[in-house]
Design an enzyme around this catalytic site. Structure first.
Site, mmCIF file in Angstrom:
data_model
loop_
_atom_site.group_PDB
_atom_site.id
_atom_site.type_symbol
_atom_site.label_atom_id
_atom_site.label_comp_id
_atom_site.label_asym_id
_atom_site.label_seq_id
_atom_site.Cartn_x
_atom_site.Cartn_y
_atom_site.Cartn_z
ATOM 1 N N SER A 130 49.005 44.844 47.464
ATOM 2 C CA SER A 130 48.616 44.872 46.050
ATOM 3 C C SER A 130 49.692 45.397 45.114
ATOM 4 O O SER A 130 49.429 46.219 44.231
ATOM 5 C CB SER A 130 47.336 45.690 45.858
ATOM 6 O OG SER A 130 46.290 45.076 46.526
ATOM 7 N N SER A 131 50.903 44.885 45.293
ATOM 8 C CA SER A 131 51.954 45.234 44.336
ATOM 9 C C SER A 131 51.557 44.748 42.944
ATOM 10 O O SER A 131 51.896 45.382 41.939
ATOM 11 C CB SER A 131 53.283 44.626 44.760
ATOM 12 O OG SER A 131 53.149 43.223 44.906
ATOM 13 N N ASP A 176 41.423 45.335 44.560
ATOM 14 C CA ASP A 176 42.756 45.939 44.510
ATOM 15 C C ASP A 176 42.887 46.875 43.310
ATOM 16 O O ASP A 176 43.409 47.989 43.416
ATOM 17 C CB ASP A 176 43.829 44.849 44.436
ATOM 18 C CG ASP A 176 43.687 43.840 45.566
ATOM 19 O OD1 ASP A 176 42.989 44.152 46.550
ATOM 20 O OD2 ASP A 176 44.271 42.744 45.451
ATOM 21 N N TYR A 228 43.379 30.784 49.528
ATOM 22 C CA TYR A 228 42.489 31.838 49.019
ATOM 23 C C TYR A 228 41.391 31.232 48.136
ATOM 24 O O TYR A 228 40.204 31.511 48.320
ATOM 25 C CB TYR A 228 43.310 32.874 48.239
ATOM 26 C CG TYR A 228 42.502 34.064 47.762
ATOM 27 C CD1 TYR A 228 42.433 35.234 48.513
ATOM 28 C CD2 TYR A 228 41.807 34.023 46.554
ATOM 29 C CE1 TYR A 228 41.688 36.328 48.088
ATOM 30 C CE2 TYR A 228 41.071 35.105 46.115
ATOM 31 C CZ TYR A 228 41.015 36.253 46.876
ATOM 32 O OH TYR A 228 40.281 37.329 46.445
HETATM 33 C C1 GLA Z 1 43.339 39.945 47.931
HETATM 34 C C2 GLA Z 1 42.542 39.933 46.638
HETATM 35 C C3 GLA Z 1 41.324 40.849 46.745
HETATM 36 C C4 GLA Z 1 40.514 40.547 47.989
HETATM 37 C C5 GLA Z 1 41.420 40.441 49.223
HETATM 38 C C6 GLA Z 1 40.674 39.983 50.433
HETATM 39 O O1 GLA Z 1 43.885 41.196 48.146
HETATM 40 O O2 GLA Z 1 43.353 40.366 45.569
HETATM 41 O O3 GLA Z 1 40.558 40.745 45.585
HETATM 42 O O4 GLA Z 1 39.744 39.386 47.813
HETATM 43 O O5 GLA Z 1 42.498 39.564 49.005
HETATM 44 O O6 GLA Z 1 39.793 40.975 50.842
#
Ligand code: GLA
Length: 386
Positions: A130-131, A176, A228
């Protein structure tokens, strides 16, 4: 961290020719468990890590927002009253997207002052740590502060998510940003993604002699394209077919009935989400009763479900997880969205060096690039540093 802050203050001075008014920072995150459950309005249990993004900021007399960063030489500027998702692209869509999103959440972009911002970070990019949320949250708390918005952290999380969904174009959930804003030292954030109610859960790792190690496979993941969004769409289709508002509303006991209503792939997506929600609840309970040494099997089960049912793991992530578990880890799983990125392993402290050697060896044997392996500590969320 101190170095990064000093460097950010110095770079700000060099680029903008004056001192910043202050420094704000926000961390990346590791998700302990609860993967692909957030956009299904379910449960997650991430923690903020000791890798942060710094925003040095000074307000201006006009309405210009000018943003520079350590990532590129480019300085991007927009009139605040003209910022909208369609004029934004590249790395600067994250911070400018947040300014725009704060406007959508009540800031009057015709009245607040402009600002100069410099951004630096030691959160690895593309690792699934989560950068991007770290950038969004650092900028969100800085602007909330200097614009005197007084927005609560759940709203700042929503603004970060809106920036990511709309300005960047990645259809991600709320996990995140929530982790980056709600994190505390030594604790994970148990978040109900429907109500956004959150509660801290002590990890008690040191007490148990355990460490959490990140294995960054170096295969960058990208959530703005392809897989995704597809996973998210198939979850929405499943919810519709089952007549529920979101997959959060389906229980493990409902799975047998659901099987007859869905095609095999959609059913496997559903089964992952439903069982993963239950695993989050089980981990939260076990952490409180039996401590972190008791959650290993649930981490392993989460990985199997992400690999076999949700199909978001990769051979590198599987190798990292298998090697970790075969070399003393109590449990291991991929973390984050998948399609690349990082795995985590819960390991007795005294075995972390052995684990590193084993993983390096396994990757070399498979002709794969050496992963980056490092320990993380659960750390404080976004805040003003100076
Ligand atoms: C990414 C997305 C999150 C979440 C994850 C999977 O990190 O930014 O919101 O959906 O994938 O858990």
């Amino acid at each position: 961290m101190t170095d990064l802050r000093d460097e950010a203050a110095t770079a700000f001075q060099e680029i903008f020719g004056r001192a910043s008014d202050g420094l704000w920072s926000a961390p990346g995150r590791v998700n302990l468990i609860g993967e692909h459950t957030d956009y299904n309005e379910g449960f997650v249990l991430p923690f903020a890590i000791d890798r942060r993004t710094i925003a040095a900021l000074a307000v201006r007399d006009d309405r210009m927002l000018r943003i520079a960063s350590a990532f590129t030489d480019e300085l991007v500027e927009h009139d605040l009253t003209q910022v909208s998702p369609d004029v934004l692209h590249g790395w600067s869509a994250y911070p400018f997207g947040v300014a725009w999103a704060l406007g959508e959440h009540g800031a009057d972009l015709h009245a607040v002052p402009g600002a100069d911002i410099y951004i630096d970070s030691d959160v690895p990019v593309g690792a699934g740590l989560s950068s991007s949320a770290a950038i969004e949250c650092a900028v969100a708390i800085a602007l909330d502060d200097v614009w005197h918005l007084g927005l609560d952290r759940a709203v700042l999380a929503r603004a970060g998510q809106l920036a990511e969904n709309t300005a960047v174009g990645a259809p991600t959930g709320i996990m995140d940003q929530a982790a980056s804003l709600f994190g505390e030292d030594g604790a994970a954030v148990f978040l109900d993604c429907r109500s956004l109610e959150s509660r801290l859960v002590d990890l008690r790792l040191a007490e148990a002699g355990l460490a959490i190690v990140v294995i960054d496979t170096g295969a960058a993941h990208d959530l703005a394209t392809g897989g995704y969004g597809e996973r998210r769409a198939s979850c929405e289709r499943a919810a519709k077919a089952l007549g529920v508002a979101a997959l959060r509303d389906v229980r493990v006991d409902d799975l047998d009935r659901a099987r007859g209503l869905l095609d095999d792939t959609t059913f496997r997506r559903l089964r992952h989400v439903v069982t993963e929600n239950q695993r989050v609840l089980d981990v939260v309970r076990l952490l409180a009763t039996d401590g972190p040494a008791s959650i290993g099997e649930l981490l392993d089960a989460s990985h199997r479900s992400l690999r076999n049912d949700f199909d978001v793991s990769t051979p590198q992530l599987d190798l990292a997880v298998e090697t970790a578990v075969g070399n003393g880890a109590i449990g291991a799983r991929m973390t984050g969205g998948g399609f690349g990125g990082a795995a985590i392993a819960l390991v007795p402290e005294e075995l972390t060096s052995l684990l590193r050697v084993a993983i390096d060896g396994a990757f070399a044997e498979h002709g794969l690039e050496q992963p980056d392996i490092f320990r993380v500590a659960a750390s404080i969320g976004a805040r003003r540093d100076a």
